[in-house]
Scaffold this motif. Sequence first.
Motif, PDB file in Angstrom:
ATOM      1  N   THR A 128      -4.859   6.148   7.632  1.00 31.51           N
ATOM      2  CA  THR A 128      -6.073   6.473   6.897  1.00 31.51           C
ATOM      3  C   THR A 128      -5.825   6.441   5.396  1.00 31.51           C
ATOM      4  O   THR A 128      -6.658   5.975   4.616  1.00 31.51           O
ATOM      5  N   ALA A 129      -4.672   6.963   4.982  1.00 35.08           N
ATOM      6  CA  ALA A 129      -4.285   6.988   3.570  1.00 35.08           C
ATOM      7  C   ALA A 129      -2.782   7.233   3.509  1.00 35.08           C
ATOM      8  O   ALA A 129      -2.155   7.583   4.513  1.00 35.08           O
ATOM      9  N   TRP A 130      -2.198   7.038   2.331  1.00 29.70           N
ATOM     10  CA  TRP A 130      -0.762   7.277   2.181  1.00 29.70           C
ATOM     11  C   TRP A 130      -0.456   7.851   0.807  1.00 29.70           C
ATOM     12  O   TRP A 130      -1.223   7.704  -0.141  1.00 29.70           O
ATOM     13  N   VAL A 131       0.707   8.537   0.738  1.00 28.03           N
ATOM     14  CA  VAL A 131       1.229   9.086  -0.515  1.00 28.03           C
ATOM     15  C   VAL A 131       2.683   8.662  -0.610  1.00 28.03           C
ATOM     16  O   VAL A 131       3.415   8.722   0.383  1.00 28.03           O
ATOM     17  N   ASP A 132       3.105   8.219  -1.779  1.00 26.71           N
ATOM     18  CA  ASP A 132       4.488   7.765  -1.912  1.00 26.71           C
ATOM     19  C   ASP A 132       4.913   7.819  -3.374  1.00 26.71           C
ATOM     20  O   ASP A 132       4.101   8.097  -4.264  1.00 26.71           O
ATOM     21  N   ASN A 133       6.195   7.572  -3.608  1.00 22.49           N
ATOM     22  CA  ASN A 133       6.725   7.365  -4.951  1.00 22.49           C
ATOM     23  C   ASN A 133       6.828   5.867  -5.207  1.00 22.49           C
ATOM     24  O   ASN A 133       6.817   5.066  -4.267  1.00 22.49           O
ATOM     25  N   ASP A 134       6.975   5.488  -6.459  1.00 29.42           N
ATOM     26  CA  ASP A 134       7.260   4.098  -6.780  1.00 29.42           C
ATOM     27  C   ASP A 134       8.780   3.941  -6.725  1.00 29.42           C
ATOM     28  O   ASP A 134       9.486   4.163  -7.700  1.00 29.42           O
ATOM     29  N   HIS A 135       9.273   3.590  -5.541  1.00 32.02           N
ATOM     30  CA  HIS A 135      10.722   3.554  -5.329  1.00 32.02           C
ATOM     31  C   HIS A 135      11.397   2.450  -6.136  1.00 32.02           C
ATOM     32  O   HIS A 135      12.541   2.604  -6.573  1.00 32.02           O
ATOM     33  N   GLU A 136      10.709   1.355  -6.329  1.00 36.39           N
ATOM     34  CA  GLU A 136      11.291   0.290  -7.140  1.00 36.39           C
ATOM     35  C   GLU A 136      11.537   0.770  -8.569  1.00 36.39           C
ATOM     36  O   GLU A 136      12.619   0.582  -9.130  1.00 36.39           O
TER      37      GLU A 136
END
Length: 390
Positions: free
Chosen positions: A173-181
């Motif tokens: 439905t949705a996601w949360v993350d860090n900018d790992h790159e």
Amino acid sequence: MTAAANQSGRRPTASRRLERAGIRDVAAAAGVSITTVSDALNGKGRLPDETRSRVREVAERLGYRPSAAARTLRTGRSGLIGLTVTTYGEEPFTFTEFAYFAEMARAATSAALSRGYALVVLPASSRHDVWSNIALDGTVVIDPPDQDPLVSELYRSGVPVVSDGKPGNCPVTAWVDNDHEAAVLGILDHLSEAGARRIGLLTGTSTDTYTRLSTDAYLGWCQRVGQEPVYETYPAHDPAAGAVAADRLLARPDRPDAVYGLFDPNGTDLLAAARRYGLRVPDDLLLVCCSESDVYATTEPPITTLSLKPRRIGTTVVNLLIDAIEGVDSGTGVTVPDAPTGRLFPPRFRTAGTGPPPGTLMPTELIVRASSQPRSPRTTISPPRSPGEV
């Protein structure tokens, strides 16, 4: 206490504690109808504020709590949301032993309770059919791998899913993350500025987004600066394998003079391996690892860590999930809360993609300690020695 009560073994005070006030009791005490009580407690109907307040005060005084079964029948919701880690499939993995997952789960629990939901921690797989025995309104999935069968099954069942981690091709439905790159490139630049000339990576074998994007960022950086990649992989759910991989990395003939470890135990694994080979940190080897553990502030030397801010992520994923359950428009733009002091690696982009599923990016923070401080220009790099060599 009467003799009859003594003989029967009953405890009247305990019995009274087990008796719960019902909605009829609240209605009688407040002098209103059952419908009025229901409307007052659920924020519905056209009631005077005075009536609504009086009903709530009476309900609080009597200790009234709505029946979970009645709420499910009325709203179609159980008030339960799930949380699970599916990164390692059916491999045994006690995720609460890792600082990131433990902090994320604590924040998620608090966020759920603040909105009237309970959080249920569930295994990714079990020989018991745990999932079918719990009526979930929605689920948070941490770091799902590509083509995660559990996420696909939840999607087919119509259960909203929000992932902690960009889901790849999983239908969430949705996601949360860090900018790992951005985070990895920032760390590599930091190590280069500190004097590193051959930077290595300790990474995992899983296909989750965190591992894949972080490893790809390292390989791309190596290609850009003209360095041959120096890295070792291992199944991250196995702590013993991490120590072995750290030893392999520092035993290579092209031994790196700096290492970034993607997982929580990597800092202590690399520090122990460096000691076995007679390498001084930071003089011979610069170290950084991704961890939320406070232990790295007290190691000798203290180790630089990357924080992914799991508390913020835990709070955000739960609020996004409950908004989806309740049909609330939470907005799909990127949310970046105010960050604490420290070296921050903000997202490279600030707007989520226009297509589904919507995503939210969080900043990371590099907590710089002695293990990655710049070397003195006159420092002599000690050659590695075999373990046990004097």
